[in-house]
Motif scaffolding. Structure first.
Motif, PDB file in Angstrom:
ATOM      1  N   PRO A   1      55.577  38.136   5.285  1.00  0.00           N
ATOM      2  CA  PRO A   1      56.159  36.858   5.263  1.00  0.00           C
ATOM      3  C   PRO A   1      55.025  36.030   4.533  1.00  0.00           C
ATOM      4  O   PRO A   1      53.909  36.047   4.550  1.00  0.00           O
ATOM      5  CB  PRO A   1      55.787  36.747   6.801  1.00  0.00           C
ATOM      6  CG  PRO A   1      54.963  37.444   7.483  1.00  0.00           C
ATOM      7  CD  PRO A   1      54.943  38.832   6.666  1.00  0.00           C
ATOM      8  N   LYS A   2      55.737  34.949   4.008  1.00  0.00           N
ATOM      9  CA  LYS A   2      54.867  34.140   3.108  1.00  0.00           C
ATOM     10  C   LYS A   2      55.174  32.806   3.722  1.00  0.00           C
ATOM     11  O   LYS A   2      53.908  31.814   3.917  1.00  0.00           O
ATOM     12  CB  LYS A   2      55.672  33.818   1.804  1.00  0.00           C
ATOM     13  CG  LYS A   2      55.056  32.674   0.696  1.00  0.00           C
ATOM     14  CD  LYS A   2      55.953  33.021  -0.597  1.00  0.00           C
ATOM     15  CE  LYS A   2      55.307  31.883  -1.550  1.00  0.00           C
ATOM     16  NZ  LYS A   2      56.201  31.781  -2.939  1.00  0.00           N
ATOM     17  N   ALA A   3      56.105  32.157   4.326  1.00  0.00           N
ATOM     18  CA  ALA A   3      56.185  30.847   4.965  1.00  0.00           C
ATOM     19  C   ALA A   3      57.378  31.109   5.827  1.00  0.00           C
ATOM     20  O   ALA A   3      58.417  31.615   5.806  1.00  0.00           O
ATOM     21  CB  ALA A   3      56.335  29.888   4.056  1.00  0.00           C
ATOM     22  N   CYS A   4      57.555  29.906   6.772  1.00  0.00           N
ATOM     23  CA  CYS A   4      58.733  29.770   7.700  1.00  0.00           C
ATOM     24  C   CYS A   4      58.578  28.601   8.060  1.00  0.00           C
ATOM     25  O   CYS A   4      57.877  27.794   8.316  1.00  0.00           O
ATOM     26  CB  CYS A   4      58.666  31.042   8.740  1.00  0.00           C
ATOM     27  SG  CYS A   4      57.673  30.806  10.064  1.00  0.00           S
TER      28      CYS A   4
ATOM     29  N   GLU B   1      60.492  32.936   4.475  1.00  0.00           N
ATOM     30  CA  GLU B   1      60.476  33.335   3.120  1.00  0.00           C
ATOM     31  C   GLU B   1      59.706  34.545   3.057  1.00  0.00           C
ATOM     32  O   GLU B   1      58.451  34.457   3.714  1.00  0.00           O
ATOM     33  CB  GLU B   1      59.999  32.269   2.316  1.00  0.00           C
ATOM     34  CG  GLU B   1      59.846  32.694   0.852  1.00  0.00           C
ATOM     35  CD  GLU B   1      59.556  31.405   0.066  1.00  0.00           C
ATOM     36  OE1 GLU B   1      59.138  30.206   0.429  1.00  0.00           O
ATOM     37  OE2 GLU B   1      59.440  31.425  -1.247  1.00  0.00           O
ATOM     38  N   PHE B   2      59.744  35.612   2.309  1.00  0.00           N
ATOM     39  CA  PHE B   2      58.544  36.719   2.091  1.00  0.00           C
ATOM     40  C   PHE B   2      58.001  36.634   0.669  1.00  0.00           C
ATOM     41  O   PHE B   2      58.853  36.202  -0.136  1.00  0.00           O
ATOM     42  CB  PHE B   2      59.591  38.223   2.381  1.00  0.00           C
ATOM     43  CG  PHE B   2      59.846  38.278   3.893  1.00  0.00           C
ATOM     44  CD1 PHE B   2      59.081  38.553   4.924  1.00  0.00           C
ATOM     45  CD2 PHE B   2      61.392  37.979   4.151  1.00  0.00           C
ATOM     46  CE1 PHE B   2      59.488  38.514   6.369  1.00  0.00           C
ATOM     47  CE2 PHE B   2      61.827  37.990   5.542  1.00  0.00           C
ATOM     48  CZ  PHE B   2      60.893  38.462   6.452  1.00  0.00           C
ATOM     49  N   TRP B   3      56.913  37.085   0.686  1.00  0.00           N
ATOM     50  CA  TRP B   3      56.458  37.291  -0.479  1.00  0.00           C
ATOM     51  C   TRP B   3      57.368  38.365  -1.540  1.00  0.00           C
ATOM     52  O   TRP B   3      57.843  39.369  -1.015  1.00  0.00           O
ATOM     53  CB  TRP B   3      54.979  38.145  -0.646  1.00  0.00           C
ATOM     54  CG  TRP B   3      53.871  36.819  -0.017  1.00  0.00           C
ATOM     55  CD1 TRP B   3      53.469  36.931   1.213  1.00  0.00           C
ATOM     56  CD2 TRP B   3      53.412  35.819  -0.732  1.00  0.00           C
ATOM     57  NE1 TRP B   3      52.691  35.717   1.400  1.00  0.00           N
ATOM     58  CE2 TRP B   3      52.398  35.119   0.014  1.00  0.00           C
ATOM     59  CE3 TRP B   3      53.222  35.372  -2.151  1.00  0.00           C
ATOM     60  CZ2 TRP B   3      51.917  33.931  -0.380  1.00  0.00           C
ATOM     61  CZ3 TRP B   3      52.597  34.328  -2.359  1.00  0.00           C
ATOM     62  CH2 TRP B   3      51.784  33.778  -1.590  1.00  0.00           C
ATOM     63  N   GLY B   4      57.511  37.959  -2.670  1.00  0.00           N
ATOM     64  CA  GLY B   4      58.328  38.931  -3.607  1.00  0.00           C
ATOM     65  C   GLY B   4      59.866  38.634  -3.694  1.00  0.00           C
ATOM     66  O   GLY B   4      60.665  39.430  -3.873  1.00  0.00           O
ATOM     67  N   GLY B   5      59.902  37.307  -3.161  1.00  0.00           N
ATOM     68  CA  GLY B   5      61.513  36.868  -3.505  1.00  0.00           C
ATOM     69  C   GLY B   5      62.556  37.300  -2.401  1.00  0.00           C
ATOM     70  O   GLY B   5      63.655  37.240  -2.726  1.00  0.00           O
ATOM     71  N   LYS B   6      61.934  37.569  -1.276  1.00  0.00           N
ATOM     72  CA  LYS B   6      63.065  37.987  -0.172  1.00  0.00           C
ATOM     73  C   LYS B   6      63.227  36.894   0.982  1.00  0.00           C
ATOM     74  O   LYS B   6      62.009  36.233   1.129  1.00  0.00           O
ATOM     75  CB  LYS B   6      62.630  39.259   0.627  1.00  0.00           C
ATOM     76  CG  LYS B   6      62.523  40.507  -0.546  1.00  0.00           C
ATOM     77  CD  LYS B   6      62.305  41.771  -0.128  1.00  0.00           C
ATOM     78  CE  LYS B   6      62.392  42.841  -1.088  1.00  0.00           C
ATOM     79  NZ  LYS B   6      62.059  44.236  -0.661  1.00  0.00           N
ATOM     80  N   ILE B   7      64.292  36.831   1.598  1.00  0.00           N
ATOM     81  CA  ILE B   7      64.507  35.622   2.395  1.00  0.00           C
ATOM     82  C   ILE B   7      65.210  36.393   3.661  1.00  0.00           C
ATOM     83  O   ILE B   7      66.079  37.110   3.487  1.00  0.00           O
ATOM     84  CB  ILE B   7      65.319  34.614   1.906  1.00  0.00           C
ATOM     85  CG1 ILE B   7      64.401  34.089   0.746  1.00  0.00           C
ATOM     86  CG2 ILE B   7      65.617  33.556   2.773  1.00  0.00           C
ATOM     87  CD1 ILE B   7      65.437  33.074  -0.082  1.00  0.00           C
TER      88      ILE B   7
ATOM     89  N   SER C   1      49.175  34.526   4.204  1.00  0.00           N
ATOM     90  CA  SER C   1      48.781  34.695   2.814  1.00  0.00           C
ATOM     91  C   SER C   1      49.635  35.925   2.429  1.00  0.00           C
ATOM     92  O   SER C   1      50.328  36.498   3.203  1.00  0.00           O
ATOM     93  CB  SER C   1      47.158  35.343   3.151  1.00  0.00           C
ATOM     94  OG  SER C   1      47.203  36.704   3.939  1.00  0.00           O
ATOM     95  N   GLN C   2      49.034  36.358   1.162  1.00  0.00           N
ATOM     96  CA  GLN C   2      49.879  37.624   0.842  1.00  0.00           C
ATOM     97  C   GLN C   2      49.543  38.850   1.389  1.00  0.00           C
ATOM     98  O   GLN C   2      50.364  39.841   1.384  1.00  0.00           O
ATOM     99  CB  GLN C   2      49.491  37.979  -0.806  1.00  0.00           C
ATOM    100  CG  GLN C   2      49.853  36.620  -1.722  1.00  0.00           C
ATOM    101  CD  GLN C   2      50.018  37.041  -3.104  1.00  0.00           C
ATOM    102  OE1 GLN C   2      50.668  38.119  -3.592  1.00  0.00           O
ATOM    103  NE2 GLN C   2      49.696  36.195  -4.080  1.00  0.00           N
TER     104      GLN C   2
END
Lengths: 353, 353, 353, 353
Positions: free
Chosen positions: D204-207, D233-239, D347-348
């Motif tokens: 996960p990157k942000a929610c 939103e996940f790291w690597g362009g996934k949602i 974080s990543q």
């Protein structure tokens, strides 16, 4: 295991369905105990003797029906052999005092079928039932409740019902067809049964049918077809019509529509394997069950459970054995109409003219 | 308006469909100019004379067919009257040198229908067409393309087709039924036409039908029923079967399935008014079109446009007039089977035996 | 043609949609007369000058907007150019005293859009409308009626809405994207408009969005993405959330769900091209519209007709011009949230904080 | 019964689900033997003590967890109590050397959940699993196969998943909600798990999330809502994005869509109770499952069977226990975003910032 008394049962026949019936009894009918299986096919016997699960559950394997029904303590049999021995095996089991669940139909010969009914009627303590599995399907039962209890569609007067099998490329079907009595006797029998159920046991007045051979020319010498349409008119303004096919490309497609004066109930008009839809460059699509097993697996479990419960509780079997006779009479009439191209008619008492 | 030459057309009959045809021509066929309408019903004439839109578009209102077809400059008529005058009106228009789009069927009398075809064939410069509107429906055309061009289902051999009308509580239908030729002639005619289209003009071999009266006992004296099932066997192993109903609770339900050796195409098997689904305490539901108008409005516009284009461009009409004769022959045979309870048979040349 | 007075209109822009708007006006809006078209693209002008149908209907072709709006007798324009000139062209037309139907959005710059609204408000006799075509779609209107008139779902509090385009392999989309304001401004704008409609003009409280690039890396330099999810919280406990995509494999997929306290209305959750389903070895499948044109062709015709009717009858335009401003404000906020990864907040008056 | 050795198991908790788990084990898991049940609710204990089926199957009834896990010969427990005792009961069972199937989540406290994982990891011979039942559903598994094995949609990058419960009028839900950790922890936890599964364990990157109270104002004091939308939103362009509801009118509606670069898989987007459709004056309609039990009954049976099989065969449990921790971390972050209206970032390495 507490006070639990389990019904000792043997499965007769280890073809595709026989194996599945063992599976159902082992996994979904805790009040049954499979004590034996029987097949006259050596490769099936060999397969069963090596089967780890059968060993684990302590299932005896027989190659003789007579020995099977003599298995110590046996209480019931589930007959899943070819149609031509259904009647004799049922009679022998009844003779031995065993409860019987026999795959439909009892016989393609109406007199023979009647003899089984007569024998069973003399042994009221025995539970003898023919396996019309769709009667145990949750959707058909829901349809029946909606019609009978909720009056959802008013009085039903019309049934459309299809049984359409996936095209078989293995040769299995053509071999199997040699002993099944023809497309209306083998394939439409469930649809006819559903029509009688939903139309409240109407009396046939006339029927006609026609068919075609599209994929299995070998059926011609059996006086059979691989696709057929048949219509039955009943006394009292009721109608049922059927489409049977052995050659569907998309799967096993079984649907029924019941029309009443104030509405219609549709069962499985759009068949679906599961809840998955794929959207891709072709549009949206879903798969269809390949076989009636995938469509009716739960119904077979319910059927087995209710049959076993009727033994345990000594209550009537969920389906009267006589019902199958009327279904078979109509199936035979449709098959005759198919072959003769003539209308088959019945008196108001349902006697074929 | 530039070089635009518009085809001057009159709509004959101002019943439900006549009014809709005027609407279609005014709103969706820019190369047509509605110059006149005609009705012999005084209340329809009065309605038309007061109609603001008709005034705005300068449409003359007649109560005489002869006067209408004498309207100055008139080039074409769209005949939307009751079936019993279709033939005579078409013949009179052809006589006058007018192009004709006539609602199906040309006549319930096969000889009379043939006489119209003969008359039209003598006037090759005239565009004379019977309105089989489903031939212009985008979904049926897509089905046809998929079958004929894409070979999506292999060779078609079976058609199931239904025409089921919403139950009419107003009495309109029963009045209308007096002159329509019976359920298979009036209601199944489109389905028969679709069967001939998708099965590539097969020759009938035998047919049978049965019916029931569920809501409209008045039809009994007309020797008609309000629900009927009919099957047609064709030479060459093809089959079509039909269900027609006047008494549906849920809407106008028209569906067709075409089965081929490698697949099936289903058209409108789940009818839907639009793209809306309501989820509430009852589950999920959607509405169904109340009438064939809502289902086929676009098809009528395409039909009108293609008919007008054939005049403007002097190209063949999109549907040959002869097609309707064969459809009617089968419709009549089904109706006779319904009444007689006997199989109607045909020779290999399609001659009724 | 009787008393018919037709509104003389010019279509501005001859891209994909401009051509379609001409087609709509010619074929489905009899009270409009297309007198001119205009494009600044030489190849479009050349195409139009050679177009037989345009000649037939006497349509003048211009390569200058100023000359077009000076066309003798012109009463209205349908502006279908790129977004960056919508505002200036609308202002110039209003200045000339012309009615205007302008494709959404008026401008991606909120102040500029406001100036257009202000100018239109000063000329109350002119009909000036932004083309939110979904407001004219039969299914959305049916949904609105069911909610507002039938109270089918109770008070609506949640909207989910998607606009998902078929993946474009031609490069057209990436070129077009340069001037469209970003995915939430260009693609979600209709969904935002629907949310405001169905939630009864709620005031935004906060929004957040995220996106990803899956097929069009060229969008990176435009600070845009090709797939994005955005959520808007409104004051008063209402929520809307959106998914926009430029990269669908199966077609143009636009759906909306409106949830209320007692139910949910689903619009086009299963998209279908037409009524055809194919059953073959893959199961059952149907196609999906490739573009919004196929989905909304009828809506564009209704929009054009109602706009023209508002001129003919001097009634208010069916959609107030101001509505577009609020939609744009939310679209811009979502786009900013997407770029910043931060929540964008609004006061209870809807002022962005 | 032959060589069959059955796993002696106790079911802990006799609420709605506990009773169903007993039913599943008795009827669909022949290699399990239910030897005991346990509840601390006197009325549940009393009910169990009177239960004829429990007597028949010889099931002991306890009102103390400690006594239950001391039942002679017990090998495994299925913990179906309220979330707040999941961890301590699992730890105690592991301590006793019992295999454990624990309903999700292990704990709403991440540290406590970690302590269970740690304890289980020290006893490699024990099978300890958290019950993410959807992982055992045939449709989700089919979706997974189509994506991973058939590459049906290319690389997945987006998941939409809903868990929407039928509105509860009994007060049960509100009582239950007091101890469940909030809507994203209790209701979305399966959806989050599905997203991690189908997106291949992204970081996960942000929610962000927002919610509303529509029917259960009592939840306000619990800092909870009854409808919520959350996006991760996940790291690597996934949602992944989720909608959870406690207030649906039409039934238990759980759907998931997985979008990849070349297609989309939709699971249960149109929920259906069974294969029945009713056509009546309202149009066409079907019912929806009232509860997750009807939707996932088969999945629970598969879960139980595979858990028991992992004991019998001493193979790894079908789901690693650690998976639940990551799911819980995201559920908690969404719940915090809901309460704070702020974006929660990671974080990543997936560490919450």
């Amino acid at each position: 295991m507490g006070e639990l008394h389990r019904v000792k049962i043997a499965v007769i026949g280890l073809g595709r369905m026989g194996k599945r019936h063992v599976h159902t009894l082992l996994n979904r009918v805790p009040r049954a105990e499979v004590v034996a299986v029987c097949s006259t096919e050596p490769h099936e016997v060999a397969w069963a003797e090596e089967n780890g699960e059968y060993k684990e559950f302590g299932i005896a394997v027989y190659n003789s029906y007579d020995q099977t029904i003599a298995h110590p303590g046996l209480q019931a049999v589930w007959i899943s052999t070819s149609t031509d021995v259904h009647a004799s095996q049922t009679l022998a089991a009844v003779e031995k005092g065993l409860h019987v669940l026999c795959e439909k139909p009892l016989s393609t010969d109406l007199e023979e079928a009647q003899s089984v009914v007569d024998a069973a009627n003399k042994r009221k303590n025995l539970k003898v039932m023919a396996g019309f599995s769709r009667r145990f399907d949750a959707s058909y039962r829901d349809a029946s409740m909606k019609i009978a209890k909720d009056n959802a569609i008013g009085k039903p007067f019309l049934v459309r019902s299809n049984t359409c099998d996936l095209l078989d490329h293995t040769g299995f079907f053509v071999r199997y067809a040699r002993r099944n009595g023809g497309i209306f006797v083998d394939c439409a029998i469930h649809d006819i049964d559903l029509a009688l159920w939903f139309l409240e046991n109407p009396v046939p007045k006339a029927c006609w049918a026609c068919g075609t051979l599209q994929h299995h020319p070998e059926l011609k010498e059996l006086s059979d077809v691989d696709n057929a349409v048949g219509t039955v008119e009943f006394w009292g303004g009721k109608i049922a019509y059927f489409y049977c096919s052995r050659t569907q490309a998309h799967g096993h497609d079984v649907c029924t529509e019941i029309t009443g004066q104030h509405g219609k109930i549709m069962v499985n008009v759009i068949p679906r394997s599961n809840n998955v839809v794929v959207a891709d460059y072709q549009g949206l699509r879903h798969e269809v069950q390949p076989e009636y097993w995938e469509r009716f697996e739960d119904a077979f479990a319910t059927e087995a459970r209710e049959f076993i419960d009727s033994i345990v509780n000594n209550t009537p079997v969920p389906l009267p054995l006589e019902g199958g006779l009327k279904v078979m009479q109509i199936g035979r009439a449709l098959q005759d109409a198919l072959l003769s191209s003539e209308v088959i008619k019945f008196s108001q008492d349902g006697v074929r003219l």
